[in-house]
Design a protein around this motif. Sequence first.
Motif: not given
Length: 248
Positions: A111, A92, A103, A64-67, A78, A76
């Motif tokens: 993201k 993502v 999501e 996953d990756c923060s927006a 980044s 979160e």
Amino acid sequence: MNRRRLVVGNWKMHGSRPANAALLDGILQARPVGCEVAVCVPFPYLSETAATLVGSDVRWGAQDCSAHEQGAYTGEVSAVMLAELGCRYAIVGHSERRAMHAESDQLVADKAKAALGRGVTPIVCVGETLAQREAGQTEAVVKRQLSAVIHTLAHCAGEMVVAYEPVWAIGTGLSASPEQAQAVHALLRAQLRAAAPHADVMKILYGGSVKPDNALALFSQPDIDGGLIGGASLKAADFVAICRAAAQ
Ligand code: PGA
């Protein structure tokens, strides 16, 4: 079109320091060649994974990756942080996150954009549920999911990796047949062609109960360029066997 295949392990929320060391050792010992290989591990293990894999042909990434770039976003992680740890990829929009963390298509697209902006390749997951497939909505669902990302990435859309993961095939042992998967991959390829000049060299992975015994048939389809592997990526022998199928 000859695209080098890519096999990505999605460890999900599995692992421990000793188990990871044994798994990575098993992968490195086997030295899978002839395809690209990566493992997407839980955040706390990224640093150690990077230290183990650096200098090898195996890449690593996050799930996953923060927006967002930085700020008050408790919990979160980044894209800057992922890039600092040498991540090549960030998954993502996995269906587990879409379903359990609500999501939206646009958040997934944001993201993907945040990851790309830091040189981390997003692996954008799309896929329909069983109810959607049975209602004849597969095409509409995956097109809607992909279109949000294409519009948000705009001229950079060609840089992403797409993963088609029918939700009903994930962790169920019930893989899509090669023909079912190819039919959706062909739709996705056509959608990418309309948006990205290099769509023919973009990778579209299949995910959902890929195992050593069905990998080759799936990867032999013209628009399936490798796999996103959950359960079978936790056993070195199975993961390596899938990588070997991708190298054929
Ligand atoms: P599975 O999971 O291989 O265990 O079906 C795939 C995924 O969720 O990425």
